[in-house]
Write a protein that holds these residues in place. Structure first.
Motif, PDB file in Angstrom:
ATOM      1  N   GLU A 362      46.075  58.991  24.060  1.00  0.00           N
ATOM      2  CA  GLU A 362      45.592  59.732  22.895  1.00  0.00           C
ATOM      3  C   GLU A 362      44.505  58.929  22.189  1.00  0.00           C
ATOM      4  OE1 GLU A 362      46.393  62.768  22.179  1.00  0.00           O
ATOM      5  OE2 GLU A 362      48.024  62.957  23.648  1.00  0.00           O
ATOM      6  N   THR A 363      43.701  59.611  21.374  1.00  0.00           N
ATOM      7  CA  THR A 363      42.686  58.961  20.565  1.00  0.00           C
ATOM      8  C   THR A 363      42.857  59.381  19.109  1.00  0.00           C
ATOM      9  OG1 THR A 363      40.297  58.703  20.203  1.00  0.00           O
ATOM     10  CG2 THR A 363      41.044  60.829  21.068  1.00  0.00           C
ATOM     11  N   GLU A 364      42.523  58.495  18.200  1.00  0.00           N
ATOM     12  CA  GLU A 364      42.669  58.807  16.781  1.00  0.00           C
ATOM     13  C   GLU A 364      41.618  59.806  16.295  1.00  0.00           C
ATOM     14  OE1 GLU A 364      42.616  55.199  14.573  1.00  0.00           O
ATOM     15  OE2 GLU A 364      44.500  54.452  15.426  1.00  0.00           O
TER      16      GLU A 364
END
Length: 377
Positions: A362-364
């Motif tokens: 995941e990425t922020e």
């Protein structure tokens, strides 16, 4: 496994992703059909604008700001000149969607911009002749990226951290398994736990190999350099610019290292047949005509046309990016369709791609506007 991650396409986004992964200690193989930096990708032509108050929509602003941070970081690690703080002036009609998006995103993200009338622009930078009724939004903290230098710097850093690069190596096969991938080039093949695909203009050729079909269209676009009065247009005193006319959009750069003013038309590209070589500048009358007419109207102090080059945009129907995991395979990530405005983001997109194939995948940053699902039935 031969590697933890294979990256197909070692251009702007892929080379950045390779660096961020290698810096984490991941074993990475980058594969490219050419030898980056090269003229077949979306990074040639020396310069690109980086804007923060983004006229294409607020969904890009956080990425633009993070991209700027990462370009500064790369600059500190490199002996290449990567960012030049020229500022960027965005010009258009006050009610245009582009200008309204710039104003809105600047307000909502507290960006450092100055709103100027046509007369104020013309007085501050005598090289402009902005028509009455237009306004400008001057982004003080934006500027110019030296695109080919950026690719070289990412490549040098990636290889210094152990990334392996296979160049002049078109991909011939891709096999996706439950927890791995296998990629073939000529007489060799390699396995990895994850795959990142950033093939640029070669994306459509490779999509069938991963059982995807996306509505991408390659376009031929051009840009030019003009002889220049350095006292007016030098990069120490003149900004980069985007300029939206009623039926055309242009962008350009001050003279950097006395190369002359660079001007390109952003819209009006010609659909390209990727089975044929890219037609050189001058193949069409409008290559020189359009930018010269723009210069005569809005930048009359620019000298004669000097030289032009052709490039390829890979367009999506909505001109927004695709950055997402494969809909059927969580360990395969694809980034494509950058529609002629992607390079400035390549640092942050490389970081995002590296995050999507490591740890919790995941990425922020919010990449939901760039979902692949919007183009799948």
């Amino acid at each position: 496994m031969d590697y933890e991650v294979i990256i197909i396409g070692a251009g702007s986004m892929g080379m950045a992703a390779g660096y961020y992964l290698a810096r984490q200690g991941k074993s990475v193989l980058l594969i490219d059909s050419y030898n980056p930096p090269h003229v077949e990708g979306s990074h040639h032509g020396e310069t690109r604008i980086i804007r923060h108050a983004y006229g294409e929509g607020e969904s890009y602003v956080e990425m633009a700001l993070r991209a700027q941070e990462l370009w500064h970081e790369l600059q500190e690690q490199s002996d290449e000149k990567i960012f030049i703080p020229t500022g960027v002036v965005n010009v258009g009609k006050p009610d245009s969607t582009f200008i309204q998006n710039v104003i809105s995103s600047a307000k909502n993200y507290s960006l450092n911009i100055e709103q100027l009338t046509a007369d104020e622009i013309n007085q501050r930078w005598t090289g402009f002749q902005v028509p009455e009724g237009y306004i400008g939004c001057y982004e003080v903290d934006s500027g110019v990226l030296m695109s080919e230098n950026g690719i070289r710097a990412f490549r040098k850093q990636a290889e210094a951290h152990g990334a392996v690069l296979k160049v002049n190596a078109p991909v011939t096969s891709i096999s996706i398994f439950e927890n791995s991938v296998k990629v073939g080039i000529a007489e060799e093949s390699f396995t990895a736990e994850s795959l990142i695909m950033t093939p640029g203009a070669g994306t459509r050729r490779l999509l069938p190999l991963i059982n995807l079909e996306l509505p991408l269209q390659e376009e031929r676009n051009t840009f030019s350099w003009f002889d220049t009065d350095e006292s007016i247009y030098n990069s120490t005193s003149f900004p980069a610019f985007s300029f939206e006319l009623p039926t055309e959009t242009y962008y350009g750069f001050p003279s950097i290292d006395q190369a002359g003013v660079k001007i390109g038309r952003h819209d009006g590209g010609i659909p390209r047949d990727m089975s044929q070589p890219l037609e050189e500048f001058g193949a069409y009358e409008q290559d020189e005509r359009d930018v010269s007419r723009y210069a005569e109207r809005c930048m009359p102090s620019v000298g004669p046309h000097k030289v032009g080059k052709a490039c390829t945009y890979t367009m999506t129907p909505d001109e927004d990016f695709i950055i997402d995991k494969h809909p059927d395979h969580d360990h395969v990530v694809i980034a494509c369709g950058f529609s002629g405005h992607g390079f400035k983001f390549s640092s942050v997109i490389g970081e995002i791609l590296s995050q999507l194939v490591t740890e919790n995948r995941e990425t922020e940053l919010d990449i939901s506007p760039f979902s692949i699902k919007r183009f799948l039935n």
